[in-house]
Each structure stands twice: as structure tokens, then as C-alpha cells.
Scaffold this motif. Sequence first.
Motif, PDB file in Angstrom:
ATOM      1  N   TYR A   1       0.838  -1.199   0.000  1.00  0.00           N
ATOM      2  CA  TYR A   1       0.000   0.000   0.000  1.00  0.00           C
ATOM      3  C   TYR A   1       0.874   1.251   0.000  1.00  0.00           C
ATOM      4  N   ASN A   2       0.519   2.173  -0.877  1.00  0.00           N
ATOM      5  CA  ASN A   2       1.235   3.436  -0.996  1.00  0.00           C
ATOM      6  C   ASN A   2       0.208   4.480  -1.415  1.00  0.00           C
ATOM      7  N   GLU A   3       0.004   5.464  -0.573  1.00  0.00           N
ATOM      8  CA  GLU A   3      -0.997   6.482  -0.850  1.00  0.00           C
ATOM      9  C   GLU A   3      -0.714   7.229  -2.158  1.00  0.00           C
ATOM     10  N   ASP A   4       0.540   7.271  -2.571  1.00  0.00           N
ATOM     11  CA  ASP A   4       0.890   7.952  -3.828  1.00  0.00           C
ATOM     12  C   ASP A   4       0.282   7.266  -5.055  1.00  0.00           C
ATOM     13  N   ILE A   5       0.060   5.955  -4.982  1.00  0.00           N
ATOM     14  CA  ILE A   5      -0.529   5.254  -6.129  1.00  0.00           C
ATOM     15  C   ILE A   5      -2.008   4.949  -5.920  1.00  0.00           C
ATOM     16  N   ASP A   6      -2.518   5.256  -4.739  1.00  0.00           N
ATOM     17  CA  ASP A   6      -3.938   5.056  -4.452  1.00  0.00           C
ATOM     18  C   ASP A   6      -4.690   6.349  -4.776  1.00  0.00           C
ATOM     19  N   VAL A   7      -4.706   6.669  -6.060  1.00  0.00           N
ATOM     20  CA  VAL A   7      -5.360   7.895  -6.527  1.00  0.00           C
ATOM     21  C   VAL A   7      -6.300   7.535  -7.670  1.00  0.00           C
ATOM     22  N   GLU A   8      -7.342   8.298  -7.812  1.00  0.00           N
ATOM     23  CA  GLU A   8      -8.316   8.046  -8.869  1.00  0.00           C
ATOM     24  C   GLU A   8      -7.607   7.940 -10.216  1.00  0.00           C
ATOM     25  N   GLY A   9      -7.898   6.861 -10.903  1.00  0.00           N
ATOM     26  CA  GLY A   9      -7.279   6.617 -12.196  1.00  0.00           C
ATOM     27  C   GLY A   9      -5.901   5.990 -12.115  1.00  0.00           C
ATOM     28  N   GLY A  10      -5.348   5.836 -10.912  1.00  0.00           N
ATOM     29  CA  GLY A  10      -4.003   5.296 -10.773  1.00  0.00           C
ATOM     30  C   GLY A  10      -3.912   4.072  -9.893  1.00  0.00           C
ATOM     31  N   VAL A  11      -5.032   3.616  -9.341  1.00  0.00           N
ATOM     32  CA  VAL A  11      -5.016   2.446  -8.462  1.00  0.00           C
ATOM     33  C   VAL A  11      -4.565   1.225  -9.270  1.00  0.00           C
ATOM     34  N   PRO A  12      -3.545   0.510  -8.789  1.00  0.00           N
ATOM     35  CA  PRO A  12      -3.093  -0.686  -9.509  1.00  0.00           C
ATOM     36  C   PRO A  12      -4.252  -1.662  -9.729  1.00  0.00           C
ATOM     37  N   ALA A  13      -4.263  -2.287 -10.885  1.00  0.00           N
ATOM     38  CA  ALA A  13      -5.349  -3.191 -11.259  1.00  0.00           C
ATOM     39  C   ALA A  13      -5.569  -4.291 -10.214  1.00  0.00           C
ATOM     40  N   ALA A  14      -4.490  -4.837  -9.666  1.00  0.00           N
ATOM     41  CA  ALA A  14      -4.614  -5.922  -8.690  1.00  0.00           C
ATOM     42  C   ALA A  14      -5.310  -5.441  -7.417  1.00  0.00           C
ATOM     43  N   ALA A  15      -5.023  -4.218  -7.000  1.00  0.00           N
ATOM     44  CA  ALA A  15      -5.672  -3.656  -5.805  1.00  0.00           C
ATOM     45  C   ALA A  15      -7.129  -3.332  -6.094  1.00  0.00           C
TER      46      ALA A  15
END
Length: 188
Positions: free
Chosen positions: A47-61
Motif C-alpha cells: 500500500y502506498n498512498e501515492d498510487i492510491d489515486v483516482e485513475g491510478g489504483v493498480p489493477a490488482a488492488a
Amino acid sequence: MSVRILALVGSLRAGSHNRQLAEAAVKLAPAGADVALYEGLAEIPFYNEDIDVEGGVPAAAAKLREAAAGADALLLFTPEYNGTIPAVLKNAIDWLSRPFGAGAVSGKPVVVVGTAFGQYGGVWAQDEARKAVGIAGGKVVEDIKLSIPGSVTRFAETHPADDTEVAEQLAEVLDRLHALVDGEQAAA
């Protein structure tokens, strides 16, 4: 309407006794319940808040969140690694906890069970998992528990589904979780 229970396993090892326990749960699901064993926790980045953004959430998550959002309850299977919860399961809980207060696990009944080699069956890890998923917003069902000690010897030649005592205990866990969720749905 069938009760949908999502099973998450905190061990990535193919022959894991906790995975086998989850496989047994799929087979032992009571009538009116469907237990789905989630595949893919290994692909989810930490988990990384930098990649938990609208349009950027990893597909697996995103896939994990979607699966949890579609479930009526979660059933976590955890081994005990160095006296605590495995990182892969903690990471899944972290992804499911966001956005804070509205994560995919928010308000859902969650039961934690498992098996471990030690004499207490992984109760420390189970307690840590309950704590983490409760803080994440899950509605931890504290009175449904199952800790199976001595996994390495107990399941050396027997799959948990073929261990009569374990199968009965796991079936009871599933029956109770199913009844709880079914009762909540009827009351809603």
C-alpha cells in the motif's frame, strides 16, 4: 439470495495449510452461502498512498476492492509469522481500508480463523488480524473463532477437509457466519 463470503488467505505458499483450510471452507459452505477463495494477493503492491489515486489504483488492488465490495462478509485465514500477521494479509487489509471510513471492508462482518504449527494455532496472528481489520472498518465477529494448533503434523498427510474434527469446526464457523449475515439481510 445467496450470502457471498470472500475468503482471503495470508499465505502465498501453494501447499499452505491455511490455503487448504480455505479450500475446505469452499467445499463446506452451507446451503444459501457461497465461499469464494480470492486469488491474487501476491500481485498487489504494498500500500502506498501515492498510487492510491483516482485513475491510478493498480489493477490488482482495484480487483481486490471490487471482490470485497461485492461480498457480504469476509473470512480471513491467517498463519502466524514470527508471532504476528503475514505481510500479504496486512497489505490486503490496508488496501481494503481506503478510502478511510468508506473502504470495501467498511461495515462488513469479518471472521478470522487459521492454523499454525505452534500449540495455540496462531492466536496471536488472528488477534492482530482482527485488530487491523476492525480499525480498517470491518465489523469483526469476535465470538466466531477457530485456531487449529500443530498444523505441520496434523495436516502432514491429511487435507483439512478430510479431518473430521476440523471439518465439523469449520462447518460450524461457516454456519454461524451465514446465519449472522442472513439475519442482517433479513432485518435490512
